[in-house]
Scaffold this active site. Structure first.
Site, PDB file in Angstrom:
ATOM      1  N   ARG A 149       0.841  -1.194   0.000  1.00 45.18           N
ATOM      2  CA  ARG A 149       0.000   0.000   0.000  1.00 45.18           C
ATOM      3  C   ARG A 149       0.876   1.243   0.000  1.00 45.18           C
ATOM      4  O   ARG A 149       1.903   1.285   0.697  1.00 45.18           O
ATOM      5  CB  ARG A 149      -0.900   0.051   1.244  1.00 45.18           C
ATOM      6  CG  ARG A 149      -2.140  -0.798   1.155  1.00 45.18           C
ATOM      7  CD  ARG A 149      -3.188  -0.220   0.195  1.00 45.18           C
ATOM      8  NE  ARG A 149      -4.371  -1.054   0.131  1.00 45.18           N
ATOM      9  CZ  ARG A 149      -4.585  -2.033  -0.768  1.00 45.18           C
ATOM     10  NH1 ARG A 149      -3.683  -2.302  -1.690  1.00 45.18           N
ATOM     11  NH2 ARG A 149      -5.710  -2.716  -0.746  1.00 45.18           N
ATOM     12  N   GLU A 184      -3.156   7.698  -4.637  1.00 45.05           N
ATOM     13  CA  GLU A 184      -3.441   7.290  -6.009  1.00 45.05           C
ATOM     14  C   GLU A 184      -4.904   7.570  -6.365  1.00 45.05           C
ATOM     15  O   GLU A 184      -5.769   7.520  -5.491  1.00 45.05           O
ATOM     16  CB  GLU A 184      -3.100   5.800  -6.204  1.00 45.05           C
ATOM     17  CG  GLU A 184      -3.711   4.867  -5.217  1.00 45.05           C
ATOM     18  CD  GLU A 184      -3.114   3.452  -5.335  1.00 45.05           C
ATOM     19  OE1 GLU A 184      -3.901   2.563  -5.612  1.00 45.05           O
ATOM     20  OE2 GLU A 184      -1.888   3.262  -5.144  1.00 45.05           O
ATOM     21  N   HIS A 203      -0.885   0.673 -10.094  1.00 51.67           N
ATOM     22  CA  HIS A 203      -1.587  -0.297  -9.239  1.00 51.67           C
ATOM     23  C   HIS A 203      -2.168  -1.452 -10.066  1.00 51.67           C
ATOM     24  O   HIS A 203      -3.386  -1.669 -10.096  1.00 51.67           O
ATOM     25  CB  HIS A 203      -2.690   0.399  -8.426  1.00 51.67           C
ATOM     26  CG  HIS A 203      -3.095  -0.374  -7.197  1.00 51.67           C
ATOM     27  ND1 HIS A 203      -3.540   0.218  -6.041  1.00 51.67           N
ATOM     28  CD2 HIS A 203      -3.133  -1.707  -6.952  1.00 51.67           C
ATOM     29  CE1 HIS A 203      -3.825  -0.709  -5.140  1.00 51.67           C
ATOM     30  NE2 HIS A 203      -3.586  -1.888  -5.687  1.00 51.67           N
TER      31      HIS A 203
HETATM   32  P1  NAP Z   1      -1.616 -11.442   4.560  1.00 53.69           P
HETATM   33  O1  NAP Z   1      -1.537 -12.874   4.171  1.00 53.69           O
HETATM   34  O2  NAP Z   1      -2.533 -11.022   5.655  1.00 53.69           O
HETATM   35  O3  NAP Z   1      -0.124 -10.976   4.902  1.00 53.69           O
HETATM   36  C1  NAP Z   1       0.159  -9.752   5.491  1.00 53.69           C
HETATM   37  C2  NAP Z   1       1.510  -9.873   6.192  1.00 53.69           C
HETATM   38  O4  NAP Z   1       1.873  -8.578   6.684  1.00 53.69           O
HETATM   39  C3  NAP Z   1       1.487 -10.826   7.393  1.00 53.69           C
HETATM   40  O5  NAP Z   1       2.613 -11.636   7.327  1.00 53.69           O
HETATM   41  C4  NAP Z   1       1.546  -9.904   8.611  1.00 53.69           C
HETATM   42  O6  NAP Z   1       2.265 -10.537   9.659  1.00 53.69           O
HETATM   43  C5  NAP Z   1       2.305  -8.705   8.038  1.00 53.69           C
HETATM   44  N1  NAP Z   1       1.963  -7.460   8.728  1.00 53.69           N
HETATM   45  C6  NAP Z   1       0.733  -7.002   9.064  1.00 53.69           C
HETATM   46  N2  NAP Z   1       0.828  -5.839   9.686  1.00 53.69           N
HETATM   47  C7  NAP Z   1       2.148  -5.557   9.774  1.00 53.69           C
HETATM   48  C8  NAP Z   1       2.887  -4.498  10.348  1.00 53.69           C
HETATM   49  N3  NAP Z   1       2.284  -3.486  10.974  1.00 53.69           N
HETATM   50  N4  NAP Z   1       4.229  -4.530  10.248  1.00 53.69           N
HETATM   51  C9  NAP Z   1       4.844  -5.567   9.631  1.00 53.69           C
HETATM   52  N5  NAP Z   1       4.211  -6.593   9.072  1.00 53.69           N
HETATM   53  C10 NAP Z   1       2.872  -6.594   9.154  1.00 53.69           C
HETATM   54  O7  NAP Z   1      -2.032 -10.533   3.317  1.00 53.69           O
HETATM   55  P2  NAP Z   1      -1.694 -10.788   1.770  1.00 53.69           P
HETATM   56  O8  NAP Z   1      -2.800 -11.540   1.151  1.00 53.69           O
HETATM   57  O9  NAP Z   1      -0.312 -11.286   1.636  1.00 53.69           O
HETATM   58  O10 NAP Z   1      -1.780  -9.263   1.244  1.00 53.69           O
HETATM   59  C11 NAP Z   1      -0.878  -8.306   1.736  1.00 53.69           C
HETATM   60  C12 NAP Z   1      -1.209  -6.923   1.231  1.00 53.69           C
HETATM   61  O11 NAP Z   1      -0.844  -6.781  -0.133  1.00 53.69           O
HETATM   62  C13 NAP Z   1      -2.684  -6.529   1.242  1.00 53.69           C
HETATM   63  O12 NAP Z   1      -3.136  -6.140   2.520  1.00 53.69           O
HETATM   64  C14 NAP Z   1      -2.727  -5.396   0.255  1.00 53.69           C
HETATM   65  O13 NAP Z   1      -2.524  -4.153   0.915  1.00 53.69           O
HETATM   66  C15 NAP Z   1      -1.550  -5.672  -0.662  1.00 53.69           C
HETATM   67  N6  NAP Z   1      -1.991  -6.000  -2.025  1.00 53.69           N
HETATM   68  C16 NAP Z   1      -1.611  -5.203  -3.058  1.00 53.69           C
HETATM   69  C17 NAP Z   1      -2.011  -5.510  -4.350  1.00 53.69           C
HETATM   70  C18 NAP Z   1      -1.607  -4.683  -5.521  1.00 53.69           C
HETATM   71  O14 NAP Z   1      -2.296  -4.696  -6.540  1.00 53.69           O
HETATM   72  N7  NAP Z   1      -0.509  -3.946  -5.460  1.00 53.69           N
HETATM   73  C19 NAP Z   1      -2.839  -6.617  -4.577  1.00 53.69           C
HETATM   74  C20 NAP Z   1      -3.195  -7.409  -3.505  1.00 53.69           C
HETATM   75  C21 NAP Z   1      -2.764  -7.098  -2.227  1.00 53.69           C
HETATM   76  P3  NAP Z   1       2.035 -10.119  11.184  1.00 53.69           P
HETATM   77  O15 NAP Z   1       0.556 -10.134  11.419  1.00 53.69           O
HETATM   78  O16 NAP Z   1       2.806 -11.147  11.976  1.00 53.69           O
HETATM   79  O17 NAP Z   1       2.611  -8.751  11.352  1.00 53.69           O
END
Ligand code: NAP
Length: 326
Positions: A234, A263, A281
């Site tokens: 993000r 954005e 994005h």
């Molecule tokens: P996920 O499986 O929930 O993984 C998120 C990871 O971030 C977890 O390992 C979590 O571990 C860690 N995390 C959460 N809060 C944190 C913090 N404050 N500091 C450090 N680490 C933290 O989610 P995902 O499916 O992989 O998706 C991740 C993110 O990618 C989404 O939330 C979204 O914002 C982004 N995304 C972007 C796109 C794009 O088009 N660019 C598309 C899809 C997703 P802990 O809870 O142990 O901290």
């Protein structure tokens, strides 16, 4: 099964087209301008029971819809849906995890290679006729060889990125709030510590208060002059002003960004930088993956209003025990 055709569901204008069609065939769809309920009459607001959204559902919007039961969000990140408020009111929130993981990881690796090896700049060199007129594109200072890559957010997408990186032969480390016991990668207990230990930092963490501007001037300094920052998570996670300064004065080498703080507005200073690769994005933006995401939104709404468990509730609603009544 309940007569779903009588269930009023809000769908924002511009929503994924095939999913909107599917929703129209199932529910009483009312289109609305994203974030804005002003076109709805008080009577319509009183009857709305579901929202299919791509983010941007505030507490105020939920409060303005007294019969609201579920917000089915399109996307895995739901930082712009007030899920804590929803859970406190017994409103279900769903997102679309898993179905986009591999696509986003592919994009992250593409962005990394583009940034390190200056591939968009090299392509522009060819298209501008400079190869023939002036000679080859200069050798790049950047290379993946010998790099150590740190991942902020080793969750579903972070792991999929790490698996791909393994085949590139780079060292891998990570920072999450909690250490994982199922991965062989080095864990660092803070972002600063991770940045100091690596020269390439990939952000795959969620947005929201806990990550707001977490990548600041100090983290960028720790990443160092060979540093590459890739953001597929993000835009709000990066202090954009600090990043622009770090790219301008050589504090880090280059950045590849798929997401931005405000954005689709991207600061002109970033656009002007030769050492930034900027994507609009597009992490999950293929027909294949967007169809899967849209299908999950539809399935969640269908399950809820048919009296079944939703497929992908967000953790806030799971821990609050949000359930359908009646
Ligand atoms: P996920 O499986 O929930 O993984 C998120 C990871 O971030 C977890 O390992 C979590 O571990 C860690 N995390 C959460 N809060 C944190 C913090 N404050 N500091 C450090 N680490 C933290 O989610 P995902 O499916 O992989 O998706 C991740 C993110 O990618 C989404 O939330 C979204 O914002 C982004 N995304 C972007 C796109 C794009 O088009 N660019 C598309 C899809 C997703 P802990 O809870 O142990 O901290």
């Amino acid at each position: 099964m309940a007569d779903l055709k009588t269930v009023p569901v809000l769908v924002p204008i511009g929503f994924h087209a095939d999913s909107r069609k599917a929703l129209e065939s199932l529910f009483a769809v009312r289109e609305f301008q994203k974030r804005d309920l002003s076109e709805l009459s008080d009577d319509e607001k009183a009857r709305i029971r579901g929202i299919a959204s791509f983010g941007n559902v505030s507490a105020a919007m939920m409060d303005a819809l007294p019969a609201l039961e579920i917000v089915a969000s399109f996307g895995v990140g739901y930082d712009s849906v007030d899920a804590a408020h929803a859970a406190s009111k017994g409103i279900m929130v769903t997102n679309t995890p898993e179905v986009l993981t591999e696509e986003v990881a592919d994009t992250a690796l593409g962005l990394l290679l583009m940034t390190v090896r200056e591939l968009p700049q090299a392509e522009r060199h060819l298209r501008a006729g400079k190869w023939e007129a002036e000679g080859p594109y200069p050798l790049t200072h950047g290379t993946l060889r010998g790099r150590t890559v740190g991942i902020m957010g080793l969750g579903r997408i972070g792991i999929a990125i790490a698996k791909r990186l393994e085949s590139f032969g780079v060292e891998i480390a990570y920072f999450n709030r909690s250490k994982r016991n199922d991965v062989p990668y080095a864990y660092h207990g803070s972002l600063e510590e991770l940045a100091a230990a690596v020269d390439t930092l990939i952000i795959a963490a969620p947005g929201g208060a806990s990550t707001d501007k977490a990548i600041n001037a100090g983290v960028l300094k720790a990443l160092g002059p060979k540093g590459i920052l890739i953001n597929i998570g993000r835009g709000t996670t990066v202090d954009e002003e600090a990043l622009i300064a770090a790219l301008q004065d050589g504090t880090i080498m280059a950045a590849g960004l798929d997401v931005f703080e405000k954005e689709p507005k991207v600061p002109q200073a970033l656009i002007d930088l030769p050492n930034a690769v900027l994507l609009p994005h597009v992490g999950s933006a293929s027909h294949h993956t967007r169809n899967e995401m849209g299908n999950l939104v539809v399935q969640n709404l269908k399950a809820w209003f048919s009296g079944n468990d939703v497929l992908t509730p967000v953790p806030e609603c799971v821990s609050a025990g949000v359930r359908r009544h009646g």
